[in-house]
Every structure is written in structure tokens, then in C-alpha cells.
Design an enzyme around this catalytic site. Structure first.
Site, PDB file in Angstrom:
ATOM      1  N   GLU A 125       1.076  -1.034  -0.195  1.00 19.37           N
ATOM      2  CA  GLU A 125      -0.112  -0.246  -0.241  1.00 19.37           C
ATOM      3  C   GLU A 125       1.122   1.451   0.212  1.00 19.37           C
ATOM      4  O   GLU A 125       1.169   2.010   0.663  1.00 19.37           O
ATOM      5  CB  GLU A 125      -0.837   0.045   1.423  1.00 19.37           C
ATOM      6  CG  GLU A 125      -1.962   1.417   1.250  1.00 19.37           C
ATOM      7  CD  GLU A 125      -2.793   1.312   2.715  1.00 19.37           C
ATOM      8  OE1 GLU A 125      -3.486   2.209   1.995  1.00 19.37           O
ATOM      9  OE2 GLU A 125      -2.708   0.648   3.320  1.00 19.37           O
TER      10      GLU A 125
ATOM     11  N   LYS B 249      -2.595  -1.944  -2.900  1.00 16.09           N
ATOM     12  CA  LYS B 249      -3.834  -0.854  -2.271  1.00 16.09           C
ATOM     13  C   LYS B 249      -3.425   0.295  -2.402  1.00 16.09           C
ATOM     14  O   LYS B 249      -2.369   0.876  -1.524  1.00 16.09           O
ATOM     15  CB  LYS B 249      -4.517  -0.989  -0.071  1.00 16.09           C
ATOM     16  CG  LYS B 249      -5.066  -0.206  -0.479  1.00 16.09           C
ATOM     17  CD  LYS B 249      -5.859  -0.693   0.643  1.00 16.09           C
ATOM     18  CE  LYS B 249      -6.783   0.404   1.981  1.00 16.09           C
ATOM     19  NZ  LYS B 249      -7.162   0.245   2.940  1.00 16.09           N
TER      20      LYS B 249
END
Length: 296
Positions: free
Chosen positions: A177, A214
Site C-alpha cells: 500500500e 492497495k
């Protein structure tokens, strides 16, 4: 290797991932938005008990099921606690058909070169071993990009990929992420640099293994299509990044194949003061809106 049924659900599921992973720093705000002010608890222990009660209320709601919510990201303390009398990860998968993930990062370093790298993760091996033992499918690890600094973005992706290798070695699937701050003045430029670095990073993943990503919903729709179709990427999911639910869903819906992994945008409108019936109606509306934006 991770559970084959979980992998199939994560690859093919027509839904989104719930981010139920607020940590110590973000928990007071999450509780305030839920209608519990800081004067209603007097210790960190009480604070974490209250946020766990909120998470348990969401997870055990009859509205929260694997046909719309295909995964959930848990805070470490949540993994170590129960939902409805069962270990949280076990309950999510066995009772709800929801694939469990674990947030493993320990926060961010001070900003440098336009980014905030992850802090070190003491005891990572032991944490990953506990996650495997508790039936966790994968992990999530967050860092932040604040400007289009090519060197900083290269560093942040390298750190994410290196950590991903450690997670893969334990048989878990990492969600990398590298968030781009939605307030970055050169957000679109930063995302272009990030795409190029991520493509190099995922190319380096060993054959036969996959990671997840993400990412902030990009300024340019479908920018991340080359990652979504990459054979070493299981799924690309979107963070809400501070957008309210309506705007996050509107932005997500024009990105084909990208699904939500929302936190604040999921819990928006939920309140400790609601009856269970009111809570379930509000949660159901959120789940339906986020799922609809995720299956475009």
C-alpha cells in the site's frame, strides 16, 4: 501456500475489502465519528475495547457477508480477539466467507524526499507466524507519497516490495500500500511515477507467486489497468484516502477492475447510538454502494 478457497474468493469475488484496521493513532477519530468521545474512556485499554466492540458489531451484522464483502483487514489486537465467541479470523472465514488480512505496519517515518517510509517492524517473523497459525490469508502494509519525487517513490516501492518478499516467504499474500496523498499538488504526476515503479516491482515477484496492491484512486481513470491485468497481481484495491463515501464510490466506479478497500467511507454514518435495526440499515446502504462501485 494460502488457502486455495480464499485465493479463489479474492481473485473472483464480486465485492470489496472492509478495512477494519484502525490502529492506536487513528482509533480516537474513528470512535468520535462513531459517536464515542474521548471523555467516555479513560485508558488505552478501554479505547481498544470500544473499537473492538464497533468492529464486532460490523462483522457480526447479518448484512456483513462474503457475497458483498470478500475480505477484511484486521488490526493485530483484533486478530487476537474474538467475534461471536470465535477467533476473529476464523469467524470471518467460517461464518461469513470473508477472507481475513492483517495490518502489519507500525506507522510512518518522518517525511523525507516527498514520502513517508514505513517504520521498522520489530518481531515481524513472529507476527507473521502467528498470523499463519490464526488462519490469516494475507497482510497489509502502508506508506505514503506526498509529492512526485521520483527518488522517494522509487524508495517507497522498493521498501514495499522487500517487505512483500518476507510476507510471501511465510506463505501469506501481501497487500502493498504505497498511498498517494489525495491532497498532493502533483498527484497525477506522482501516480504516473508510481505506476512505472510498481510495474518494475511486481515483475520481480517470483514466478507462481502473487501480491495485491492497495492504491489511491487515480486522477486519470484506469491508470492502473496494467497492474490489474498483471499475472503477478492477485487484485488491485482502492483506499478512500479521505474522500467521503459518495465521492470515493464515484471515483472508483470509473476504474474498471479496481475494487474498494475502504475504512472511513465504510463506517460513515454508523453510530454507537443506533439501534441494531438502524445500524444494519445504515451498514447495508454503505455495503451496497461500495460494492456497486467495485464491480464496474
Amino acid at each position: 501456500m494460502p488457502d486455495a478457497a480464499m485465493r479463489t474468493r479474492m481473485r473472483d469475488g464480486q465485492g470489496f475489502i472492509a478495512a477494519l484496521d484502525q490502529s492506536g493513532g487513528s482509533t480516537p477519530k474513528a470512535l468520535r465519528l462513531y459517536g464515542i468521545d474521548e471523555d467516555q474512556y479513560s485508558s488505552e485499554t478501554e479505547m481498544f475495547d470500544l473499537i473492538h466492540a464497533m468492529r464486532a458489531r460490523i462483522a457480526t451484522s447479518p448484512i456483513f457477508t462474503g457475497d458483498k464483502v470478500i475480505g477484511a483487514i484486521l488490526f493485530e489486537q483484533t486478530m487476537d480477539r474474538d467475534f461471536a465467541g470465535k477467533p476473529a479470523a476464523t469467524y470471518l472465514w467460517e461464518d461469513k466467507g470473508v477472507v481475513p488480512f492483517l495490518k502489519i505496519d507500525k506507522g510512518l517515518e518522518e517525511a523525507a524526499n516527498g514520502v513517508q517510509m514505513m517504520k521498522g517492524i520489530p518481531g515481524l517473523d513472529a507476527l507473521l507466524d502467528r498470523a499463519v497459525a490464526k488462519g490469516i490469508f494475507g497482510t497489509k502494509e502502508r506508506s505514503v507519497i506526498q509529492s512526485a519525487n521520483a527518488g522517494g517513490i522509487a524508495d517507497i516501492v522498493a521498501q514495499q516490495v522487500d517487505l512483500g518478499f518476507q510476507v510471501l516467504a511465510k506463505g501469506l499474500v501481501p497487500i502493498l500500500e504505497p498511498e498517494v496523498d489525495i491532497k498532493a499538488p502533483d498527484k497525477a504526476q506522482a501516480e504516473g511515477i508510481l505506476l512505472a515503479e510498481l510495474l518494475k516491482g511486481v515483475d520481480a515477484i517470483p514466478d507462481g507467486q502473487q501480491v495485491m496492491l492497495k492504491l489511491t484512486i487515480p486522477t486519470k481513470p484506469n491508470l492502473y489497468a496494467p497492474l490489474i491485468t498483471h499475472p503477478k497481481v492477485l487484485r488491485v484495491v482502492a483506499l478512500s484516502g479521505g474522500y467521503d463515501r459518495a465521492e470515493a464510490c464515484e471515483r472508483l466506479a470509473v476504474n474498471t477492475g479496481m475494487i474498494a478497500s475502504f475504512s472511513r467511507a465504510l463506517t460513515e454514518g454508523l453510530s454507537a447510538q443506533q439501534s441494531d435495526a438502524e445500524f444494519n440499515v445504515s451498514l447495508g446502504a454503505a455495503i451496497d454502494a461500495i460494492r456497486a462501485a467495485s464491480i464496474t
